[in-house]
Write a protein that holds these residues in place. Sequence first.
Motif, PDB file in Angstrom:
ATOM      1  N   LEU A  98      49.600  35.624  41.929  1.00 24.25           N
ATOM      2  CA  LEU A  98      49.276  36.222  43.229  1.00 24.25           C
ATOM      3  C   LEU A  98      50.406  36.076  44.253  1.00 24.25           C
ATOM      4  CD1 LEU A  98      45.517  35.171  43.501  1.00 24.25           C
ATOM      5  CD2 LEU A  98      46.399  37.503  43.316  1.00 24.25           C
ATOM      6  N   GLN A 156      43.917  40.685  48.425  1.00 25.93           N
ATOM      7  CA  GLN A 156      44.799  39.646  47.885  1.00 25.93           C
ATOM      8  C   GLN A 156      44.781  38.345  48.708  1.00 25.93           C
ATOM      9  OE1 GLN A 156      48.727  41.003  46.997  1.00 25.93           O
ATOM     10  NE2 GLN A 156      49.377  39.029  46.201  1.00 25.93           N
ATOM     11  N   VAL A 166      41.125  37.782  39.064  1.00 26.10           N
ATOM     12  CA  VAL A 166      41.706  38.673  40.076  1.00 26.10           C
ATOM     13  C   VAL A 166      40.863  39.942  40.238  1.00 26.10           C
ATOM     14  CG1 VAL A 166      43.760  39.952  40.801  1.00 26.10           C
ATOM     15  CG2 VAL A 166      44.018  37.753  39.630  1.00 26.10           C
ATOM     16  N   THR A 218      37.870  40.296  43.432  1.00 23.52           N
ATOM     17  CA  THR A 218      38.167  41.295  44.478  1.00 23.52           C
ATOM     18  C   THR A 218      37.107  42.400  44.457  1.00 23.52           C
ATOM     19  OG1 THR A 218      39.753  42.363  42.982  1.00 23.52           O
ATOM     20  CG2 THR A 218      40.664  40.884  44.654  1.00 23.52           C
ATOM     21  N   LEU A 231      50.023  42.442  44.911  1.00 25.07           N
ATOM     22  CA  LEU A 231      49.062  42.958  43.937  1.00 25.07           C
ATOM     23  C   LEU A 231      49.037  44.483  44.009  1.00 25.07           C
ATOM     24  CD1 LEU A 231      47.194  41.273  42.170  1.00 25.07           C
ATOM     25  CD2 LEU A 231      45.461  41.396  43.956  1.00 25.07           C
ATOM     26  N   SER A 233      44.581  45.463  46.324  1.00 26.32           N
ATOM     27  CA  SER A 233      45.605  44.773  47.117  1.00 26.32           C
ATOM     28  C   SER A 233      45.064  44.307  48.473  1.00 26.32           C
ATOM     29  CB  SER A 233      46.802  45.687  47.328  1.00 26.32           C
ATOM     30  OG  SER A 233      46.373  46.885  47.947  1.00 26.32           O
TER      31      SER A 233
END
Length: 504
Positions: A189, A162, A263, A267, A193, A159
């Motif tokens: 998104l 994000q 995603v 990240t 998240l 998160s």
Amino acid sequence: MKKFYITTPLYYVNDEPHIGHAYTTILVDVISRIHKMNGEDVYFLTGTDEHGQKVQEAAEKRNVTPLNHVNEYVNRFKSVWKKLNINYNDFIRTTEKRHTDKVKDILNLLKNNGDIYMDEYEGLYSVSEERFITDKEAEEGIFRQVKTLKEKNYFFKMSKYQNKLIKHINSHQDFIKPESRKNEILGFLKKDLNDLCISRPKSRLSWGIELPFDNKYVTYVWFDALLNYITAIGWESDIKKFNYYWPADYHLMAKDILTTHCVYWPTMLMACNISLPKTIFAHGWWLIDDNKMSKSVGNIIKPLDLADKYGVDALRYYLMRNMVLGQDASYSFNSFKERYNADLANDYGNLVNRIFILIKKYYNNYIPEPGNYDKFDLEVISKTKKLVIEINHAYDVLKIHEGIENTLNLIRTVNKFFEIKTPWKSVKENNDQKSKSATTLYIAAEILRIASCFLYPIIPSKAGSIIQALNNHPNEQYDYNTSFGMLKPNNKLDDIKNIFPRID
Ligand code: MSP
């Protein structure tokens, strides 16, 4: 030399390779060959995803250790790729030490940076998907074997990245392709998240990479598998190689694994302070009667069933020509047969036969020398030059089906040119060098060579044999040249057999 790094997903080693897997792998092979022919230094990576619940269960069922099981099963993928003429540079297995060691290093790195923490979590868990799911996902009913599970686990602070990810997507137009998929991810998104659960307790699942900081847990398969894209090219082990090839130019896959790649993966890279791949490209699905082809539905088509019967190139051609990249396509034997007969047996095959037979009969098998070009000749040459630009552009932007269609247009143009010129008549009047028929046959053979160069990445064996028979031996790195006029007169043709017999 420009580098070009491209990947397929790592296929689940337990699955039997079907034409869905074959599609992505052939596509990446085709794109790799195109870039090689343009003189780039290509690194094409594929491999297998070998940890997780399903592998553990399958091994138990067969009464073998998971390692023995994967060592045996990986060969199904390797042998199919070999038969389908897949020219990968590297095949990575997630059970290899070069991978597992580095996954542990990354876990340590993120733990030390404070991006991995432990928490107790209670939620809905899908046994078949091996992950916690949201209430909304449970409502959608697409996950099987859902139960409530309360467990202590390790989490990755996904998160935290994000906003950075949203910014990256918005400022890098080519990051997620096609556009519709990018919008899908941006839509996803918009909600907050969650952090990502990246461990599984060994009490439940032991077949995985042990967490370096807690030996009661193994790593979640997706966290493990995604890292292959950097472990394979030597992250923190072969720094020179890694810095040269990374970032990847393309990660190719189907839309089923879009979220994990667009995603989770970026990240994870952000947390490691590693730059992001240039383009993540998700293609559509091969469907059978509107259903996705998959083992669980039981509707899979095995690639070798078609390749063994009709030829590897016939299969490669069909898959590349009949799917518009980004959209779904439906497989049926009828569409395979129609495509093959129309394009390969009729258009391409007939042109090859006509040219080779006439040159053999009237020019003793030597490519004739052209004379002055008339209006029709100049027209066909200029159309060729225009199509060459269009095909190159289509290949460049991954519109492979369009590149192929325009190559076939080139071939059809020569077939029409023959109807106008009727060299089989003019050659009987005069078969001297530089005569009308000599000029027509030279032009036709040269356009056939150019078209074969464009078909070479798709159907390397058949198109390669034609380029060779014209005595222009292809060497992907240096001799791929689609400019008109490269074909040398007075070269002796090799004999060629009926390359694409009709399917009845
Ligand atoms: N192991 C994961 C991927 C990990 S990548 C770090 C996985 N494996 S998979 O065996 O299920 O492969 C999924 C991929 O196979 C799809 O994204 C696609 O590339 C290919 N396909 C599988 N079925 C397909 C179709 N029916 N149609 C098109 N492609 C298909 O997910």
